[in-house]
Design an enzyme around this catalytic site. Sequence first.
Site, PDB file in Angstrom:
ATOM      1  N   LYS A  82      -8.909   2.960  -3.198  1.00 55.85           N
ATOM      2  CA  LYS A  82      -9.334   2.309  -1.958  1.00 55.85           C
ATOM      3  C   LYS A  82     -10.728   2.810  -1.568  1.00 55.85           C
ATOM      4  CE  LYS A  82      -7.447   1.548   2.739  1.00 55.85           C
ATOM      5  NZ  LYS A  82      -6.276   1.858   3.606  1.00 55.85           N
ATOM      6  N   GLY A  86      20.863  -0.236  35.519  1.00 57.71           N
ATOM      7  CA  GLY A  86      20.975  -1.536  36.167  1.00 57.71           C
ATOM      8  C   GLY A  86      19.619  -2.189  36.346  1.00 57.71           C
ATOM      9  N   CYS A 107      -5.902  -3.019   1.458  1.00 64.09           N
ATOM     10  CA  CYS A 107      -5.927  -3.091   2.930  1.00 64.09           C
ATOM     11  C   CYS A 107      -7.345  -3.210   3.504  1.00 64.09           C
ATOM     12  CB  CYS A 107      -5.184  -1.872   3.473  1.00 64.09           C
ATOM     13  SG  CYS A 107      -4.495  -2.124   5.138  1.00 64.09           S
ATOM     14  N   GLU A 117       0.837  -1.201   0.000  1.00 65.84           N
ATOM     15  CA  GLU A 117       0.000   0.000   0.000  1.00 65.84           C
ATOM     16  C   GLU A 117       0.880   1.261   0.000  1.00 65.84           C
ATOM     17  OE1 GLU A 117      -2.534   0.152   3.426  1.00 65.84           O
ATOM     18  OE2 GLU A 117      -3.765   1.783   2.619  1.00 65.84           O
TER      19      GLU A 117
END
Lengths: 567, 567
Positions: B103, B316, B139, B37
């Site tokens: 789309k 740490g 999509c 896309e």
Amino acid sequence: MAQINTTVGDLSGNRDKIIDYMNRAKKLDADVVAFTELAVTGYPPEDLVLKPQFVKDNLRTLKVITKATEGITAVVGFVDSKDHIYNAAAVISNCKLMHVYHKMLLPNYGVFDEYRYFKPGKHYPIIAVKGVNLGINVCEDIWFADGPTRTQALAGAEVIVNINGSPYHKGKGKERLLMLATRARTNNVYVVYVNAVGGQDELVFDGHSMILGPNGKLLIAGKQFEEELITYDIKLPGPSRSGVNMTSEQLLDEHKEYIDSVIISGQPTLNKKILPRRRVVKPYSITAEVYHALVIGTRDYVMKTGFKSAVIGLSGGIDSSLVAAIACAAIGKENVFGVFMPSQYSSNESCKDAFVLAENLGMKILNVPIHQPFDSYLTTMHSVFANTKQDVTEENLQARIRGNILMALSNKFGWLVLTTGNKSEMSTGYATLYGDMAGGFAVIKDVPKTMVYDVSKYINRIAGKTIIPRRVLTKAPTAELRPNQKDSDSLPIYPVLDPILKAYVEEDREFGEMLKMGFDRKTVERVIRLVDSSEYKRRQAPPGIKITPRSLGKDRRFPITNRYKSF
Amino acid sequence: MAQINTTVGDLSGNRDKIIDYMNRAKKLDADVVAFTELAVTGYPPEDLVLKPQFVKDNLRTLKVITKATEGITAVVGFVDSKDHIYNAAAVISNCKLMHVYHKMLLPNYGVFDEYRYFKPGKHYPIIAVKGVNLGINVCEDIWFADGPTRTQALAGAEVIVNINGSPYHKGKGKERLLMLATRARTNNVYVVYVNAVGGQDELVFDGHSMILGPNGKLLIAGKQFEEELITYDIKLPGPSRSGVNMTSEQLLDEHKEYIDSVIISGQPTLNKKILPRRRVVKPYSITAEVYHALVIGTRDYVMKTGFKSAVIGLSGGIDSSLVAAIACAAIGKENVFGVFMPSQYSSNESCKDAFVLAENLGMKILNVPIHQPFDSYLTTMHSVFANTKQDVTEENLQARIRGNILMALSNKFGWLVLTTGNKSEMSTGYATLYGDMAGGFAVIKDVPKTMVYDVSKYINRIAGKTIIPRRVLTKAPTAELRPNQKDSDSLPIYPVLDPILKAYVEEDREFGEMLKMGFDRKTVERVIRLVDSSEYKRRQAPPGIKITPRSLGKDRRFPITNRYKSF
């Protein structure tokens, strides 16, 4: 027209305010009172409306408001929930929900995301109140000639009630008036335009609610940036409706099944009290408008987020001076704290200007020199930075120490840090992330530097005396982070920079177009490079007040990872 | 299927990559190659597409790509521009633009803003390539049963080519596979699902492109998170299409005028080379998937924004240990710099753990104590802070000094600062703005603390040795900003906190619902208060990689000014 200042999420506060204004309208014997868009939830509620509990609570709140509508008809913005959620206007009357209109045209550009939340409505209600046909719609709905207003007018609406949460940008009033006049005239209807006031994060709503006659004439206009109940007697039946251009009967016919009709009460009351006569409030000049937007935007951000006071780093420059003046106007000088934070590069003039400004404003000012932290960082980094040259690192360190000091004061005393960067700086990235950009609210983030001068001069003018010292208005801008530094070492001078930024950032001009506009090629290239490469800074900037058609927040959504080159 | 990693805005880079993959496909004698896309612009291009110059440049780029299609048909995502702009797929073949699909279903939720940019398409093209009918869509189009796939299948499409930029979140693969299998089976079509790979700001695309047969069977699947050209021979003509449920002829008829038909070349080539046989790549476990998403997301953010190296504050603790391990995997241990910045509250254990981690990873580590700057701030603020008690101010100061040091290293040496806050902290605001939140990219911003442990253990497991020291995995989390501080002084313990956060932040659960889920009332109230009141911090946080269905960036848009109380 109840031009009110709601707060997002404050359902009970908004409810009380709506009922209060409704009662005031009742006392004046108004037939109809219209509130603002999403008045129940505050506007824009953003992702709050994705929470089912919030939507339910908003519906419950509307029910309570409905119970307070004895003797009046009210139009109230809320979130409706059926199969989906809608940006809606309830028509409530005599303790009953009479009708619900769903906003049809959902803005999804600029700062707006309404398709993210709402479904568009499909129905055009015509509400007859005492024999007068009202067409209700919401904000965006009226901006389009072929939108609901047209259909409602053709279906018989005589008055269009359009409720708004219309964010301010400079000069928008004119556009709006022209559009509303056109809409009224071409549809031969009264247009009642109710707009919110107040600040909500990046947005300011400017009010200036108005009513226009079917001839497009402005009949009444409320204040800008202030809460107000604005009353007007619309004389109806109005002029003959034969003048309406009916070539659009087809349109009406097409929408027939979507046109609802609700009659609230049958006959017009003839012997009613006359509402108080009001005059059209003249709008501010552009500079005054911007000033008031900044003041109300700052006030509402501070107050609505629960702060009582604010702190500002005063450099003796014009940006921090302007922000201090705005803050004093917004929340009172007794609640504004200035901090002058000199380094080895700060001039005596800067010091004097900062203290004179504070004195002129009557605000407190602290003196917190940054030499010691600066030296201790240099010592700490000494071995790591061995064999490197002094560069922007050391400049940013100073800005960040100042940011830390302001944040420490904020943490210790509960003061909100107001940042002082302007739009020219924020656009070009001429600012230090976590340094001068550190703070909760960026008052003049959308004000270009050239306009910073205009607004500053305006402040002196309306005060009738010098607030912002004359030298601040005339000296060359400098960040004072190295010896003899000037903004113009890093940036084109602002009268050159600002028009280029407007063309590039606000108007999306092409590179070639900008050259044709007469800008120098090298300068344009430099500015584009600065804007494009500083997106990561803007992404972490505090919100600030939108005053231009395109601000640097939700209004402009650029990828950080972006290799596009426009030249 | 060309499962490629494009870069937003890099038109020439994307063009070269597309042509390269096209040539590879030609060499294999493929008939059709499908890209991702908006492959030309990179995805998502956001407000870049509002720039007319950008859209024009993208069209020019497509033309160049089109000229390279001799002997092959390619499906390439680009931005089309007619009356408006469209999220489009070009079908280009033999140096000609044959067809453009727009789309139809535009996502406008979550991280998506497609209505902001694009108009939905209206046409359903059927493209005949060598006698085989292809239906192209993009999509979101395939996610809905009554979307374009159905219409195209009914109109005769035998193969649906669906091109994607589908952002990763954990577990999405399963949803996707199930959906695609359903779509293939109910429409009796082959489904070719091509997905992008790579990171783009907050998003990671996970690839795993696949082809499903008309029976819903998975025929081939590509790798996750890696570029790949995935080939497969679809045997056609396929099974008889009489099995298609044709009760929907009405639907087809209704859309007739929107169905375009393009024939690219007439007859199937029978004696062609067989494409290399591939197997279905098995997807990772959830933890492995998250790890790889974090690695590629970090790598691409660093590389695509032009950095070469990164710096991390190593405390740490487990968060910074995990980020360091991910960074080493992403950009190479030689490019990752750790900085241990002890204060008077740092324990020897923390020091040891930070240095052992660095040694295990083979990365450099610096030791920069913050005592001196801290003392100098305290001296500087001494008179201003007179008569106040020590509080969170002094804690934040330490965090901000560390932020400044990291930023100074970044400024001096060009290292990108990676922040180490996890989703549990970012959700509750258990982080210092401009302190530990200072940096360009927040690697584990969307990883809840409990998952931080899972991923850390996974790293040790795949390394086959201890990378993250055992003690780091077992000791109680602490910020070490005051004596004997533990996270659990301020927050519920993480196994309690994380499920509440999931319910509240990711799932928008109501307060009552959460109590019914068995959470303690006081704890839920506390967590909600923390989440609601820390929105201002999140607004200024750096972007981080989305790995859950709702991350804390573009995915969740909350007002800062918000007085809603859900209990």
